[in-house]
Design a protein around this motif. Structure first.
Motif, PDB file in Angstrom:
ATOM      1  N   THR A   2      -6.576   2.164   6.710  1.00 16.89           N
ATOM      2  CA  THR A   2      -6.649   0.735   6.412  1.00 16.89           C
ATOM      3  C   THR A   2      -7.702   0.081   7.301  1.00 16.89           C
ATOM      4  O   THR A   2      -7.989   0.553   8.406  1.00 16.89           O
TER       5      THR A   2
ATOM      6  N   CYS B  59      -3.081   7.310   5.384  1.00 10.42           N
ATOM      7  CA  CYS B  59      -3.454   6.019   4.811  1.00 10.42           C
ATOM      8  C   CYS B  59      -4.411   5.322   5.777  1.00 10.42           C
ATOM      9  O   CYS B  59      -4.011   4.955   6.889  1.00 10.42           O
TER      10      CYS B  59
ATOM     11  N   ASN C 270      -7.094  -1.260   1.825  1.00  9.52           N
ATOM     12  CA  ASN C 270      -6.338  -0.004   1.755  1.00  9.52           C
ATOM     13  C   ASN C 270      -6.091   0.297   0.284  1.00  9.52           C
ATOM     14  O   ASN C 270      -6.585  -0.402  -0.605  1.00  9.52           O
ATOM     15  N   GLY C 271      -5.328   1.322  -0.009  1.00 10.70           N
ATOM     16  CA  GLY C 271      -4.949   1.629  -1.385  1.00 10.70           C
ATOM     17  C   GLY C 271      -6.139   1.773  -2.309  1.00 10.70           C
ATOM     18  O   GLY C 271      -7.116   2.434  -2.012  1.00 10.70           O
TER      19      GLY C 271
ATOM     20  N   GLY D  82       0.558   3.665  -3.193  1.00 11.41           N
ATOM     21  CA  GLY D  82      -0.455   4.653  -2.818  1.00 11.41           C
ATOM     22  C   GLY D  82      -0.384   5.905  -3.665  1.00 11.41           C
ATOM     23  O   GLY D  82       0.565   6.121  -4.432  1.00 11.41           O
TER      24      GLY D  82
ATOM     25  N   ALA E  72       0.828  -1.206   0.000  1.00  9.69           N
ATOM     26  CA  ALA E  72       0.000   0.000   0.000  1.00  9.69           C
ATOM     27  C   ALA E  72       0.862   1.254   0.000  1.00  9.69           C
ATOM     28  O   ALA E  72       0.555   2.233  -0.693  1.00  9.69           O
TER      29      ALA E  72
ATOM     30  N   THR F  36      -0.668   6.443   9.340  1.00 10.25           N
ATOM     31  CA  THR F  36      -1.546   5.292   9.095  1.00 10.25           C
ATOM     32  C   THR F  36      -2.615   5.211  10.170  1.00 10.25           C
ATOM     33  O   THR F  36      -2.332   5.420  11.359  1.00 10.25           O
TER      34      THR F  36
ATOM     35  N   ARG G 293       0.732  11.146  -0.169  1.00 10.07           N
ATOM     36  CA  ARG G 293       0.422  10.388   1.026  1.00 10.07           C
ATOM     37  C   ARG G 293       1.353  10.782   2.169  1.00 10.07           C
ATOM     38  O   ARG G 293       2.548  11.021   1.965  1.00 10.07           O
TER      39      ARG G 293
END
Length: 591
Positions: free
Chosen positions: A385, A383, A401-402, A267, A263, A359, A271
């Motif tokens: 998730t 990010c 994610n991503g 990404g 990810a 994250t 990010r």
């Protein structure tokens, strides 16, 4: 065949009224490494790479595993002590001088193991039960237990004496330890009583010798030996003891790291990245008797050098979490959506530095679209998730994610690395895209079975080691949508209603802070929809306004017939709404 969404098509034919009808059942598998360029894929997943994978025999079933893995859980701590002995492992809110490094934790774990063996007679295969809040002594007792090849029994610290009796009678531990309020409850049990020991006593004994052992004991531990017994929530009947192996814990740390690495590399531009001089760090609030807490402490932290910051004792507090983010420069937030709502909407949010948070991770509950919009507003570039799993799969199943988070934010993602996911009908056959059925999961994270209960194990574990969950879901475009736990399903006049989509709609209302949907009995329809709503501070939505809001997006039979307003919802220690309590209170209320 498979495509880059991670779907495997299992060709099959069914006969309906004598005519052959082609169906396309799905098996979700992870193919995230295909998103990497050749050089990066070779570095991460190629021969001798940290995430090289291969198929091996696991308990008689060919299973995809990580080739470069620790042989058992204690080896992960020993590896961390060798690689980064001076890196902080555990930090304590308000106690800056009490930090414990990986090297110190390794030495203390050896001393704990010696006391458990010499004073309490703990040997390989014995059970050691612990009921205590998160703390240094609790973590070290786990390491000492596992280093002997013994099995840690995680007793829920919120249980009553009668509930603790059940867990103790089932697992028959060699030694029982407690701390804080759970220690008092343990001493009231019939099965333990005066034989219960304090974790403080264990710590004092381990640290008393002038030269305690500083090397973990040389005990033969196989990958599929039991490591821990963790009790399920027990939606019906008594909680069952899910038995997790050393392999399960080692696998958890690796599949999460691989998913996160892919990810990060694939990404979108812009990010967030934590500063290179900042150690990866997270609040450690999930209890150690829960699979998420145990996996973070025993697998993630030592495998990847993560600092775990223990918050002050007491209930989870949004402002305290923001303060710890600021003071310890936390790079990760771990929790459930409710935690994040409260942090992002806290009136003092801007007073704390959250710039290094890169994250946000969750599991077990999907993110409402409004929460994702709030993240983008307050923490742009973070990010987010999510994942789906359960105790019986060591938290593994799907990973979001991503690109899946961007394209399917209401899902719980594609299959996690090395895991396989199917949605099956009641006949046990995989279903095609879009059909709702029972979620099944296979892979190296699947548990050994329920301790002392072969009948219950046979009900959920197929001969080829697919775990048959109690959850409903559907597969669409290569990702899994979690409809609802089976027990939460509302059946109104023959229509199946999944509370989660109604809850999503309600929390998007500008006056709603939190919402939960349950089914209540109805004489002719069977059940009706009831919404329990927490208004935002200063707001006063009406039941009719919320019905109108829901009706604008959902079918009429999904609109709540009953709306109850409350100041808060009942949450358990892992941040999930205790729907059972709401159902019981609704059933007992006068009509």
């Amino acid at each position: 065949m498979s495509d880059d969404a991670g779907e495997t098509t299992d060709g099959a034919d069914e006969t309906t009224d004598g005519a052959a009808v082609a169906v396309r059942p799905r098996t979700l598998e992870w193919h995230g490494d295909e998103l990497l360029d050749d050089a990066m894929r070779e570095m991460l997943c190629g021969p001798a790479g940290p995430f090289e994978r291969r198929t091996e025999d696991v308990l008689g079933v060919p299973t995809e595993v990580f080739a470069q893995r620790a042989p058992h859980v204690p080896a992960m701590l020993a590896g961390a002590a060798e690689r980064t002995p001076d890196l902080t492992y555990l930090a304590f809110a308000g106690e800056p001088g009490r930090d414990v490094t990986f090297g110190a934790a390794h030495r203390l774990a050896a001393a704990y193991a010696a006391v458990l063996a010499d004073r309490y007679g703990v040997r390989r295969g014995d059970r050691v039960a612990i009921a205590a809040p998160n703390g240094l002594e609790h973590v070290l007792a786990l390491w000492g237990t596992l280093s002997l090849g013994a099995i840690a029994v995680g007793l829920n610290g919120w249980w009553t004496a009668a509930e603790l009796d059940h867990g103790i009678a089932l697992t028959e531990p060699r030694a029982i330890f407690g701390a804080g309020r759970p220690l008092a409850s343990l001493r009231e049990t019939r099965t333990a009583g005066a034989s219960v020991l304090s974790l403080d006593e264990l710590h004092a004994a381990a640290t008393a010798p002038p030269r305690p052992p500083d090397v973990l004991p040389a005990v033969e531990i196989a990958e599929d030996d039991p490591a821990a017994i963790m009790f399920t929530s027990g939606t019906t009947g008594r909680p069952k003891g899910a038995t997790l192996s050393h392999r399960n814990f080692v696998h958890f740390g690796l599949f999460g790291a691989l998913g996160g690495a892919v990810a990060a590399l694939t990404g979108p531009p812009g990010r967030r990245q934590a500063p290179p001089d900042v150690q990866r760090a997270s609040i450690f609030s999930n209890p150690l008797f829960h699979v998420s807490g145990a996996c973070v402490a025993l697998a993630n932290a030592p495998s990847f050098g993560i600092k775990l910051v223990l918050p002050p004792p007491g209930r989870w507090d949004a402002e305290a979490a923001l303060r710890l983010t600021h003071e310890h420069r936390l790079t990760q937030w771990q929790g459930v959506p409710t935690h994040f709502w409260r942090m992002l909407t806290h009136p003092r949010f801007a007073d704390f530095d959250t710039s290094q948070v890169g994250t946000v991770g969750s599991g077990g509950a999907t993110f409402a679209p409004e929460l994702l919009r709030l993240f983008e507003e307050k923490l742009p570039g973070v990010c987010v998730t999510n994942g789906y799993g359960m105790t019986e799969t060591t938290g593994g199943g799907t990973f979001l994610n991503g690109r899946e988070m961007d394209g399917h934010p209401a899902s719980v993602g594609a299959a996690a690395p090395t895991m396989r996911v199917q949605v099956r009908g009641e006949d046990g056959r995989p279903l095609p895209d879009g059909e709702v059925g029972r979620i099944h999961i296979a892979g190296a994270g699947v548990f050994l079975g329920y301790w002392g209960d072969p009948g219950a194990t046979a009900e959920v574990l197929t001969p080829d080691r697919w775990y048959r969950s109690g959850d409903f879901g559907r597969i669409v475009d290569g990702v899994l949508y979690l409809e609802s736990r089976m027990r939460d399903l509302i059946i109104r006049g023959g229509e199946n209603i999944y509370p989660i989509e109604i809850e999503y709609r309600l929390v998007e209302h500008p006056d709603v802070a939190d919402a939960c949907v349950i089914g209540v009995l109805h004489g002719t329809l069977g059940q009706e929809v009831k919404a329990v709503v927490v208004p935002k501070d200063g707001a006063a939505p009406t039941a009719e306004a919320l019905r109108t809001w829901t009706a604008a997006a959902l079918a009429p039979f999904k609109v709540p017939a009953h709306v109850e307003f409350r100041a808060s919802l009942p949450y358990n220690e892992t941040g999930k709404v205790i729907k059972r309590l709401l159902e019981e209170e609704s059933a007992a209320a006068p009509r």
